[in-house]
Design an enzyme around this catalytic site. Structure first.
Site, mmCIF file in Angstrom:
data_model
loop_
_atom_site.group_PDB
_atom_site.id
_atom_site.type_symbol
_atom_site.label_atom_id
_atom_site.label_comp_id
_atom_site.label_asym_id
_atom_site.label_seq_id
_atom_site.Cartn_x
_atom_site.Cartn_y
_atom_site.Cartn_z
ATOM 1 N N HIS A 293 10.972 11.138 -9.061
ATOM 2 C CA HIS A 293 11.008 12.761 -8.416
ATOM 3 C C HIS A 293 10.613 13.346 -9.776
ATOM 4 O O HIS A 293 11.122 13.301 -10.725
ATOM 5 C CB HIS A 293 12.221 13.084 -8.194
ATOM 6 C CG HIS A 293 12.484 14.542 -7.576
ATOM 7 N ND1 HIS A 293 12.551 14.672 -6.374
ATOM 8 C CD2 HIS A 293 12.638 15.746 -8.236
ATOM 9 C CE1 HIS A 293 12.935 16.217 -5.987
ATOM 10 N NE2 HIS A 293 12.822 16.506 -7.262
ATOM 11 N N HIS A 336 21.469 16.998 -12.951
ATOM 12 C CA HIS A 336 20.875 17.295 -14.269
ATOM 13 C C HIS A 336 21.601 18.625 -14.788
ATOM 14 O O HIS A 336 22.605 19.073 -14.235
ATOM 15 C CB HIS A 336 19.398 17.763 -14.337
ATOM 16 C CG HIS A 336 19.001 18.689 -13.362
ATOM 17 N ND1 HIS A 336 19.260 18.901 -12.096
ATOM 18 C CD2 HIS A 336 18.685 19.919 -13.717
ATOM 19 C CE1 HIS A 336 18.919 20.003 -11.507
ATOM 20 N NE2 HIS A 336 18.810 20.949 -12.297
ATOM 21 N N GLU A 342 19.603 28.813 -13.339
ATOM 22 C CA GLU A 342 19.003 28.832 -12.120
ATOM 23 C C GLU A 342 19.431 29.678 -11.117
ATOM 24 O O GLU A 342 20.487 29.412 -10.755
ATOM 25 C CB GLU A 342 18.677 27.304 -11.883
ATOM 26 C CG GLU A 342 18.050 26.438 -12.580
ATOM 27 C CD GLU A 342 18.078 25.030 -12.296
ATOM 28 O OE1 GLU A 342 18.626 24.746 -11.202
ATOM 29 O OE2 GLU A 342 17.674 24.222 -13.004
ATOM 30 N N TYR A 351 17.717 23.363 2.668
ATOM 31 C CA TYR A 351 17.345 22.720 1.284
ATOM 32 C C TYR A 351 17.722 21.298 1.131
ATOM 33 O O TYR A 351 18.923 20.942 1.453
ATOM 34 C CB TYR A 351 17.832 23.421 -0.007
ATOM 35 C CG TYR A 351 17.321 23.208 -1.209
ATOM 36 C CD1 TYR A 351 16.277 22.968 -1.668
ATOM 37 C CD2 TYR A 351 18.479 22.603 -2.286
ATOM 38 C CE1 TYR A 351 15.974 22.603 -2.903
ATOM 39 C CE2 TYR A 351 18.068 22.022 -3.580
ATOM 40 C CZ TYR A 351 16.900 22.028 -3.850
ATOM 41 O OH TYR A 351 16.493 21.848 -5.051
ATOM 42 N N HIS A 366 23.246 28.224 -10.946
ATOM 43 C CA HIS A 366 23.555 26.940 -11.751
ATOM 44 C C HIS A 366 23.138 27.470 -13.209
ATOM 45 O O HIS A 366 21.995 27.453 -13.606
ATOM 46 C CB HIS A 366 22.986 25.835 -11.408
ATOM 47 C CG HIS A 366 23.440 25.555 -9.962
ATOM 48 N ND1 HIS A 366 22.409 25.039 -8.932
ATOM 49 C CD2 HIS A 366 24.506 25.429 -9.371
ATOM 50 C CE1 HIS A 366 23.027 24.720 -7.678
ATOM 51 N NE2 HIS A 366 24.326 25.056 -8.210
ATOM 52 N N HIS A 372 24.686 20.008 -12.281
ATOM 53 C CA HIS A 372 24.389 20.353 -10.764
ATOM 54 C C HIS A 372 23.883 19.142 -10.257
ATOM 55 O O HIS A 372 22.951 18.587 -11.039
ATOM 56 C CB HIS A 372 23.976 21.854 -10.536
ATOM 57 C CG HIS A 372 22.881 22.151 -11.421
ATOM 58 N ND1 HIS A 372 23.040 22.471 -12.379
ATOM 59 C CD2 HIS A 372 21.693 22.219 -10.862
ATOM 60 C CE1 HIS A 372 21.509 22.765 -12.820
ATOM 61 N NE2 HIS A 372 20.874 22.607 -11.926
#
Length: 443
Positions: A293, A336, A342, A351, A366, A372
Protein backbone atom coordinates in the site's frame (compact mmCIF):
# COMPACT_ATOMS: atom_id res chain seq x y z
CA UNK A 1 -23.69 50.42 -19.49
CA UNK A 2 -24.98 46.81 -19.75
CA UNK A 3 -22.76 43.89 -18.86
CA UNK A 4 -21.26 41.97 -21.75
CA UNK A 5 -22.53 38.54 -22.72
CA UNK A 6 -20.00 35.94 -21.63
CA UNK A 7 -19.44 33.19 -24.20
CA UNK A 8 -17.23 31.23 -21.77
CA UNK A 9 -17.23 31.16 -17.99
CA UNK A 10 -13.75 29.76 -17.34
CA UNK A 11 -10.21 29.66 -18.63
CA UNK A 12 -8.13 26.49 -18.21
CA UNK A 13 -4.76 26.07 -16.56
CA UNK A 14 -3.05 26.38 -13.18
CA UNK A 15 -0.99 29.48 -12.44
CA UNK A 16 -1.22 30.83 -16.00
CA UNK A 17 -0.85 34.51 -16.82
CA UNK A 18 -4.43 35.14 -17.94
CA UNK A 19 -6.01 38.17 -19.54
CA UNK A 20 -9.78 38.66 -19.74
CA UNK A 21 -12.23 41.49 -20.23
CA UNK A 22 -15.99 41.81 -19.86
CA UNK A 23 -16.18 44.73 -22.30
CA UNK A 24 -14.29 44.92 -25.60
CA UNK A 25 -11.10 46.94 -25.25
CA UNK A 26 -11.39 47.30 -21.47
CA UNK A 27 -7.97 45.70 -20.97
CA UNK A 28 -5.11 48.15 -21.66
CA UNK A 29 -2.54 46.85 -24.11
CA UNK A 30 1.19 47.41 -23.88
CA UNK A 31 1.29 48.78 -20.34
CA UNK A 32 -0.34 48.10 -16.96
CA UNK A 33 -1.29 51.60 -15.79
CA UNK A 34 -1.87 54.00 -18.65
CA UNK A 35 -2.52 57.66 -17.97
CA UNK A 36 -6.21 57.12 -18.78
CA UNK A 37 -7.69 53.61 -18.64
CA UNK A 38 -10.45 52.59 -21.09
CA UNK A 39 -14.06 53.24 -20.01
CA UNK A 40 -12.88 55.57 -17.22
CA UNK A 41 -11.63 52.62 -15.12
CA UNK A 42 -8.96 52.66 -12.41
CA UNK A 43 -5.87 50.43 -12.55
CA UNK A 44 -5.10 48.51 -9.35
CA UNK A 45 -2.55 45.78 -8.69
CA UNK A 46 -3.35 42.89 -6.34
CA UNK A 47 -0.12 41.22 -5.14
CA UNK A 48 -0.13 37.74 -3.64
CA UNK A 49 3.64 37.67 -3.12
CA UNK A 50 6.39 40.17 -2.32
CA UNK A 51 7.30 42.36 -5.30
CA UNK A 52 10.77 40.79 -5.47
CA UNK A 53 9.69 37.13 -5.30
CA UNK A 54 11.39 34.97 -7.95
CA UNK A 55 9.62 34.96 -11.30
CA UNK A 56 8.23 31.43 -10.80
CA UNK A 57 6.75 32.37 -7.41
CA UNK A 58 5.72 35.94 -8.18
CA UNK A 59 1.93 36.25 -7.97
CA UNK A 60 0.07 39.38 -9.02
CA UNK A 61 -2.86 40.53 -11.12
CA UNK A 62 -3.77 43.92 -12.55
CA UNK A 63 -7.43 44.81 -12.05
CA UNK A 64 -9.30 47.50 -14.00
CA UNK A 65 -12.23 48.55 -11.86
CA UNK A 66 -14.90 51.22 -11.56
CA UNK A 67 -13.62 52.48 -8.21
CA UNK A 68 -10.30 51.71 -6.49
CA UNK A 69 -10.38 49.66 -3.29
CA UNK A 70 -8.90 52.59 -1.37
CA UNK A 71 -12.45 54.00 -1.36
CA UNK A 72 -13.08 51.54 1.52
CA UNK A 73 -10.04 52.56 3.57
CA UNK A 74 -10.66 54.11 6.96
CA UNK A 75 -14.30 53.06 7.04
CA UNK A 76 -13.95 49.80 8.96
CA UNK A 77 -15.49 49.08 12.36
CA UNK A 78 -14.80 45.90 14.31
CA UNK A 79 -17.50 43.24 14.34
CA UNK A 80 -17.79 39.77 15.90
CA UNK A 81 -17.96 36.42 14.14
CA UNK A 82 -17.43 34.44 17.35
CA UNK A 83 -17.37 30.93 15.86
CA UNK A 84 -14.53 31.69 13.41
CA UNK A 85 -11.21 31.26 15.24
CA UNK A 86 -7.64 31.96 14.18
CA UNK A 87 -4.34 30.35 15.18
CA UNK A 88 -2.81 30.46 17.67
CA UNK A 89 -6.00 29.49 19.47
CA UNK A 90 -5.41 27.05 22.31
CA UNK A 91 -8.18 26.56 24.85
CA UNK A 92 -8.60 24.23 27.82
CA UNK A 93 -11.64 22.34 26.55
CA UNK A 94 -11.08 19.30 28.74
CA UNK A 95 -10.96 16.67 25.99
CA UNK A 96 -8.50 13.85 26.69
CA UNK A 97 -5.61 13.41 24.28
CA UNK A 98 -6.41 11.02 21.48
CA UNK A 99 -8.01 10.58 18.07
CA UNK A 100 -11.33 12.37 17.56
CA UNK A 101 -14.30 11.84 15.29
CA UNK A 102 -17.56 13.71 14.73
CA UNK A 103 -20.80 12.69 13.05
CA UNK A 104 -22.25 15.18 10.54
CA UNK A 105 -23.56 18.39 12.06
CA UNK A 106 -27.18 19.13 11.05
CA UNK A 107 -27.93 22.06 8.78
CA UNK A 108 -29.40 24.77 11.04
CA UNK A 109 -32.99 25.98 10.72
CA UNK A 110 -32.11 29.65 11.27
CA UNK A 111 -30.86 31.77 8.34
CA UNK A 112 -27.08 31.65 7.96
CA UNK A 113 -24.73 32.88 5.27
CA UNK A 114 -21.40 31.43 4.26
CA UNK A 115 -19.80 33.85 6.77
CA UNK A 116 -22.18 33.58 9.73
CA UNK A 117 -22.42 29.82 9.22
CA UNK A 118 -18.65 29.26 9.52
CA UNK A 119 -17.52 27.14 12.49
CA UNK A 120 -13.86 26.48 13.32
CA UNK A 121 -12.98 22.91 14.33
CA UNK A 122 -9.21 23.18 14.74
CA UNK A 123 -6.38 25.67 14.29
CA UNK A 124 -2.66 25.14 13.72
CA UNK A 125 0.39 27.39 13.56
CA UNK A 126 0.23 31.19 13.70
CA UNK A 127 -1.65 33.40 11.25
CA UNK A 128 0.49 36.45 12.07
CA UNK A 129 3.61 34.47 11.19
CA UNK A 130 1.87 33.19 8.02
CA UNK A 131 2.29 29.56 9.03
CA UNK A 132 -0.26 26.81 9.56
CA UNK A 133 -3.97 26.59 8.85
CA UNK A 134 -7.45 26.29 10.28
CA UNK A 135 -10.06 23.63 9.51
CA UNK A 136 -13.64 24.89 9.38
CA UNK A 137 -17.08 23.59 8.52
CA UNK A 138 -19.76 25.82 7.02
CA UNK A 139 -23.53 25.67 6.58
CA UNK A 140 -25.16 28.29 4.36
CA UNK A 141 -28.93 28.60 4.07
CA UNK A 142 -29.07 31.99 2.33
CA UNK A 143 -26.95 34.18 0.09
CA UNK A 144 -24.74 37.03 1.19
CA UNK A 145 -26.60 39.42 -1.19
CA UNK A 146 -25.21 42.88 -0.31
CA UNK A 147 -22.49 41.49 1.98
CA UNK A 148 -18.96 40.95 0.66
CA UNK A 149 -15.83 39.52 2.24
CA UNK A 150 -12.11 39.14 1.83
CA UNK A 151 -9.54 37.35 3.97
CA UNK A 152 -6.21 39.05 4.69
CA UNK A 153 -5.04 36.13 6.86
CA UNK A 154 -5.03 33.36 4.26
CA UNK A 155 -6.54 31.76 1.20
CA UNK A 156 -9.74 29.72 1.46
CA UNK A 157 -10.04 26.22 -0.02
CA UNK A 158 -13.77 25.42 -0.12
CA UNK A 159 -14.97 21.79 -0.27
CA UNK A 160 -18.78 21.39 -0.54
CA UNK A 161 -20.31 18.17 0.78
CA UNK A 162 -24.03 18.93 0.38
CA UNK A 163 -25.54 21.42 -2.05
CA UNK A 164 -23.76 23.80 -4.37
CA UNK A 165 -22.32 27.29 -3.96
CA UNK A 166 -22.35 30.24 -6.30
CA UNK A 167 -19.17 32.20 -5.60
CA UNK A 168 -19.05 35.70 -7.10
CA UNK A 169 -15.54 37.15 -6.93
CA UNK A 170 -14.13 40.42 -8.19
CA UNK A 171 -12.34 38.45 -10.91
CA UNK A 172 -15.35 36.43 -12.07
CA UNK A 173 -18.03 33.86 -11.19
CA UNK A 174 -17.67 30.24 -10.08
CA UNK A 175 -20.26 27.59 -9.25
CA UNK A 176 -19.20 24.44 -7.39
CA UNK A 177 -20.97 21.41 -5.96
CA UNK A 178 -20.04 18.23 -4.08
CA UNK A 179 -17.06 16.63 -5.76
CA UNK A 180 -15.58 20.01 -6.71
CA UNK A 181 -13.42 22.54 -4.87
CA UNK A 182 -12.84 26.26 -5.20
CA UNK A 183 -9.96 28.40 -4.00
CA UNK A 184 -10.33 32.11 -3.19
CA UNK A 185 -6.89 33.73 -2.80
CA UNK A 186 -5.89 35.95 0.09
CA UNK A 187 -7.23 39.46 -0.48
CA UNK A 188 -9.77 38.63 -3.21
CA UNK A 189 -13.25 40.02 -2.51
CA UNK A 190 -16.23 37.69 -2.94
CA UNK A 191 -19.68 36.67 -1.81
CA UNK A 192 -21.27 33.20 -1.79
CA UNK A 193 -24.81 31.85 -2.05
CA UNK A 194 -26.21 28.31 -1.76
CA UNK A 195 -27.62 26.76 -4.94
CA UNK A 196 -31.04 25.07 -4.82
CA UNK A 197 -31.22 24.58 -1.06
CA UNK A 198 -28.76 24.71 1.84
CA UNK A 199 -25.07 24.09 1.30
CA UNK A 200 -22.78 22.35 3.78
CA UNK A 201 -19.08 21.61 3.56
CA UNK A 202 -15.53 22.14 4.73
CA UNK A 203 -13.00 24.96 4.44
CA UNK A 204 -9.23 24.97 4.81
CA UNK A 205 -7.90 28.43 5.67
CA UNK A 206 -4.26 28.34 4.61
CA UNK A 207 -2.10 30.97 6.36
CA UNK A 208 1.13 29.92 4.65
CA UNK A 209 2.52 29.82 1.12
CA UNK A 210 -0.26 29.55 -1.43
CA UNK A 211 -1.45 26.17 -2.66
CA UNK A 212 0.26 24.86 -5.76
CA UNK A 213 0.53 21.58 -7.64
CA UNK A 214 2.90 19.06 -6.02
CA UNK A 215 6.05 17.94 -7.76
CA UNK A 216 5.38 14.57 -9.40
CA UNK A 217 8.95 13.26 -9.14
CA UNK A 218 9.32 9.81 -10.72
CA UNK A 219 5.62 9.83 -11.72
CA UNK A 220 6.62 12.18 -14.52
CA UNK A 221 4.57 14.67 -16.50
CA UNK A 222 1.09 13.17 -16.17
CA UNK A 223 -1.49 11.87 -13.66
CA UNK A 224 -2.58 13.23 -10.29
CA UNK A 225 -4.04 16.73 -10.78
CA UNK A 226 -3.30 18.11 -14.24
CA UNK A 227 -2.95 21.86 -14.70
CA UNK A 228 -5.40 22.01 -17.63
CA UNK A 229 -8.29 20.85 -15.41
CA UNK A 230 -8.17 23.92 -13.14
CA UNK A 231 -10.68 26.56 -14.22
CA UNK A 232 -10.21 30.29 -13.62
CA UNK A 233 -13.22 32.58 -14.17
CA UNK A 234 -13.36 35.14 -16.95
CA UNK A 235 -13.96 38.79 -16.12
CA UNK A 236 -17.47 39.68 -14.96
CA UNK A 237 -18.54 42.82 -13.16
CA UNK A 238 -21.40 43.77 -10.87
CA UNK A 239 -22.52 47.36 -11.41
CA UNK A 240 -24.57 48.04 -8.30
CA UNK A 241 -24.90 51.46 -6.69
CA UNK A 242 -26.66 50.61 -3.44
CA UNK A 243 -25.75 50.27 0.24
CA UNK A 244 -23.41 47.29 0.70
CA UNK A 245 -21.14 45.94 3.41
CA UNK A 246 -17.55 44.74 3.09
CA UNK A 247 -16.04 42.56 5.82
CA UNK A 248 -12.32 41.83 6.10
CA UNK A 249 -10.63 39.22 8.29
CA UNK A 250 -7.30 40.67 9.43
CA UNK A 251 -5.00 39.10 12.08
CA UNK A 252 -7.90 37.08 13.45
CA UNK A 253 -10.27 40.04 13.83
CA UNK A 254 -13.26 40.98 11.70
CA UNK A 255 -13.89 44.51 10.44
CA UNK A 256 -16.81 45.82 8.40
CA UNK A 257 -17.16 48.88 6.18
CA UNK A 258 -20.43 50.37 4.99
CA UNK A 259 -19.97 51.20 1.30
CA UNK A 260 -22.27 52.61 -1.36
CA UNK A 261 -21.58 50.13 -4.17
CA UNK A 262 -20.62 46.57 -4.95
CA UNK A 263 -16.85 45.95 -4.68
CA UNK A 264 -17.13 43.35 -7.47
CA UNK A 265 -16.67 46.05 -10.08
CA UNK A 266 -13.63 44.74 -11.97
CA UNK A 267 -14.33 45.00 -15.72
CA UNK A 268 -11.04 43.50 -16.93
CA UNK A 269 -7.95 41.90 -15.43
CA UNK A 270 -4.74 40.13 -16.31
CA UNK A 271 -2.22 38.20 -14.23
CA UNK A 272 -1.62 34.93 -12.42
CA UNK A 273 -3.21 35.65 -9.02
CA UNK A 274 -6.82 34.58 -9.32
CA UNK A 275 -9.49 32.25 -7.92
CA UNK A 276 -10.05 28.84 -9.48
CA UNK A 277 -12.19 25.72 -9.27
CA UNK A 278 -11.35 22.07 -9.84
CA UNK A 279 -13.45 18.95 -10.37
CA UNK A 280 -11.99 16.25 -8.12
CA UNK A 281 -13.28 13.64 -10.59
CA UNK A 282 -10.54 14.89 -12.94
CA UNK A 283 -7.87 13.58 -10.55
CA UNK A 284 -5.96 10.66 -12.14
CA UNK A 285 -4.81 8.43 -9.24
CA UNK A 286 -1.78 6.19 -9.37
CA UNK A 287 -1.20 3.22 -7.10
CA UNK A 288 0.44 -0.15 -6.46
CA UNK A 289 0.32 -2.50 -9.46
CA UNK A 290 1.81 -5.54 -7.74
CA UNK A 291 2.07 -5.38 -3.94
CA UNK A 292 1.97 -3.15 -0.86
CA UNK A 293 0.00 0.00 0.00
CA UNK A 294 1.72 3.24 -1.09
CA UNK A 295 2.00 6.31 1.10
CA UNK A 296 -1.09 8.57 0.93
CA UNK A 297 1.06 11.37 -0.51
CA UNK A 298 0.38 9.92 -3.98
CA UNK A 299 -3.15 11.31 -3.62
CA UNK A 300 -2.04 14.95 -3.08
CA UNK A 301 -4.08 17.39 -5.17
CA UNK A 302 -2.55 20.63 -3.88
CA UNK A 303 0.29 21.46 -1.54
CA UNK A 304 1.23 24.63 0.34
CA UNK A 305 4.99 24.23 0.81
CA UNK A 306 7.06 25.32 3.78
CA UNK A 307 10.68 26.40 3.92
CA UNK A 308 11.65 22.79 4.66
CA UNK A 309 11.75 20.75 1.46
CA UNK A 310 9.20 17.94 1.41
CA UNK A 311 7.41 19.13 4.56
CA UNK A 312 4.16 20.86 3.71
CA UNK A 313 2.56 23.72 5.56
CA UNK A 314 -0.69 22.08 4.33
CA UNK A 315 -1.44 19.28 1.89
CA UNK A 316 -4.87 18.74 0.37
CA UNK A 317 -5.19 15.00 -0.23
CA UNK A 318 -8.15 13.03 -1.61
CA UNK A 319 -9.10 9.36 -1.63
CA UNK A 320 -11.19 8.96 -4.78
CA UNK A 321 -12.66 6.06 -6.71
CA UNK A 322 -9.88 3.72 -7.82
CA UNK A 323 -8.97 0.11 -8.52
CA UNK A 324 -7.18 -2.04 -5.93
CA UNK A 325 -5.06 -4.78 -7.50
CA UNK A 326 -2.14 -5.32 -5.10
CA UNK A 327 -1.38 -9.00 -4.40
CA UNK A 328 -0.42 -10.49 -1.01
CA UNK A 329 -1.06 -7.09 0.56
CA UNK A 330 -3.13 -5.46 3.25
CA UNK A 331 -4.96 -3.03 1.00
CA UNK A 332 -6.43 -0.42 3.38
CA UNK A 333 -4.13 2.15 5.02
CA UNK A 334 -1.80 0.56 7.51
CA UNK A 335 -1.57 1.43 11.20
CA UNK A 336 0.71 4.37 11.62
CA UNK A 337 1.96 7.30 13.67
CA UNK A 338 2.81 10.40 11.70
CA UNK A 339 4.59 13.69 12.27
CA UNK A 340 1.82 15.33 10.21
CA UNK A 341 -1.63 16.09 11.68
CA UNK A 342 -4.61 14.87 9.67
CA UNK A 343 -8.07 16.48 9.52
CA UNK A 344 -10.29 14.23 7.43
CA UNK A 345 -13.75 14.63 5.91
CA UNK A 346 -16.03 12.51 3.72
CA UNK A 347 -17.92 13.86 0.69
CA UNK A 348 -19.79 10.71 -0.26
CA UNK A 349 -19.67 6.93 0.03
CA UNK A 350 -17.60 5.03 2.59
CA UNK A 351 -13.92 5.28 3.43
CA UNK A 352 -12.23 1.86 3.14
CA UNK A 353 -10.42 2.02 6.51
CA UNK A 354 -13.55 2.84 8.54
CA UNK A 355 -16.41 0.35 8.71
CA UNK A 356 -18.96 2.39 10.67
CA UNK A 357 -19.32 5.84 12.19
CA UNK A 358 -17.67 7.93 9.47
CA UNK A 359 -20.48 9.39 7.39
CA UNK A 360 -20.58 12.05 4.65
CA UNK A 361 -20.38 15.44 6.34
CA UNK A 362 -18.53 13.93 9.31
CA UNK A 363 -14.90 14.49 10.21
CA UNK A 364 -12.00 13.04 12.15
CA UNK A 365 -8.79 14.45 13.58
CA UNK A 366 -5.68 12.33 14.03
CA UNK A 367 -3.02 14.60 15.43
CA UNK A 368 0.76 14.50 15.30
CA UNK A 369 2.27 11.27 16.69
CA UNK A 370 -1.06 9.81 17.83
CA UNK A 371 -1.58 6.28 16.43
CA UNK A 372 -4.49 5.46 14.14
CA UNK A 373 -5.52 3.06 11.42
CA UNK A 374 -8.30 0.67 10.35
CA UNK A 375 -10.91 -0.32 12.91
CA UNK A 376 -11.31 -3.97 13.92
CA UNK A 377 -14.03 -4.74 11.39
CA UNK A 378 -12.08 -3.18 8.51
CA UNK A 379 -8.91 -5.06 9.58
CA UNK A 380 -10.64 -8.45 9.70
CA UNK A 381 -12.37 -7.90 6.37
CA UNK A 382 -9.17 -6.83 4.58
CA UNK A 383 -7.03 -9.55 6.19
CA UNK A 384 -9.33 -12.40 5.15
CA UNK A 385 -10.61 -11.15 1.81
CA UNK A 386 -9.94 -12.98 -1.43
CA UNK A 387 -7.59 -10.61 -3.23
CA UNK A 388 -9.14 -10.06 -6.62
CA UNK A 389 -9.09 -6.77 -8.53
CA UNK A 390 -11.64 -4.60 -6.76
CA UNK A 391 -12.93 -1.15 -7.56
CA UNK A 392 -13.52 1.24 -4.69
CA UNK A 393 -16.57 2.93 -6.19
CA UNK A 394 -18.79 5.75 -4.99
CA UNK A 395 -16.30 7.08 -2.48
CA UNK A 396 -14.59 10.42 -1.98
CA UNK A 397 -12.77 11.37 1.21
CA UNK A 398 -10.20 14.10 1.74
CA UNK A 399 -7.56 15.23 4.21
CA UNK A 400 -6.17 18.62 5.31
CA UNK A 401 -2.71 17.51 6.47
CA UNK A 402 -0.30 19.92 8.16
CA UNK A 403 3.12 19.82 9.80
CA UNK A 404 1.63 21.62 12.85
CA UNK A 405 -0.50 20.19 15.69
CA UNK A 406 -4.18 21.00 15.19
CA UNK A 407 -5.75 22.42 18.34
CA UNK A 408 -9.46 21.72 18.79
CA UNK A 409 -11.74 24.68 19.47
CA UNK A 410 -14.22 24.82 22.33
CA UNK A 411 -17.03 24.72 19.79
CA UNK A 412 -15.74 21.43 18.34
CA UNK A 413 -15.10 19.97 21.80
CA UNK A 414 -18.71 20.62 22.80
CA UNK A 415 -20.40 19.56 19.56
CA UNK A 416 -23.16 17.02 20.32
CA UNK A 417 -21.96 15.06 17.29
CA UNK A 418 -18.55 14.34 18.88
CA UNK A 419 -18.26 10.56 19.17
CA UNK A 420 -17.10 9.92 22.71
CA UNK A 421 -16.73 6.20 21.94
CA UNK A 422 -14.60 6.61 18.83
CA UNK A 423 -11.56 4.85 20.33
CA UNK A 424 -13.72 1.78 20.99
CA UNK A 425 -13.53 0.91 17.27
CA UNK A 426 -10.05 -0.51 17.95
CA UNK A 427 -10.98 -2.51 21.06
CA UNK A 428 -11.85 -5.55 18.95
CA UNK A 429 -8.29 -5.86 17.66
CA UNK A 430 -7.09 -9.08 19.26
CA UNK A 431 -3.71 -10.59 19.90
CA UNK A 432 -3.09 -13.23 17.23
CA UNK A 433 0.58 -13.89 17.94
CA UNK A 434 1.54 -17.59 18.16
CA UNK A 435 5.29 -18.42 18.19
CA UNK A 436 4.48 -21.94 17.04
CA UNK A 437 2.51 -20.96 13.92
CA UNK A 438 4.11 -18.69 11.36
CA UNK A 439 1.15 -18.58 8.95
CA UNK A 440 -1.88 -16.77 10.32
CA UNK A 441 -5.19 -17.70 8.73
CA UNK A 442 -7.46 -15.65 10.96
CA UNK A 443 -8.98 -18.71 12.54
Amino acid sequence: MPQATLPNLYMSGFGNDFETEALPGALPQGQNSPQRCPYGLYAEQLSGSPFTAPRGANARSWLYRMRPSVKHAGRFAQIALPHWKTAPHIVDHGLPLGPLRWSPAPVPDEPQTFLTGMRTIATAGDADAQTGMAAHIYAATQGMDDDYFYNADGELLIVPERGGLDIATELGLMTIGPGEIALVPRGVKFKAAPVEGPSRGYVCENYGAKFTLPARGPIGANCLANARDFKTPVAHYEEKDAPCRLTVKWCGGFHRAEIAHSPLDVVAWHGNYAPYKYDLRSFAPVGALLFDHPDPSIFTVLTAPSSEAGTANVDFVIFPERWLVAEHSFRPPWYHMNIMSEFMGLIHGQYDAKAQGFAPGGMSLHNCMLPHGPDAEAFDKASLAELKPEKLADTLAFMFETRYPQHVTEYAAKLPTLQSDYADCWQGLKKHFDPNRREWTGR
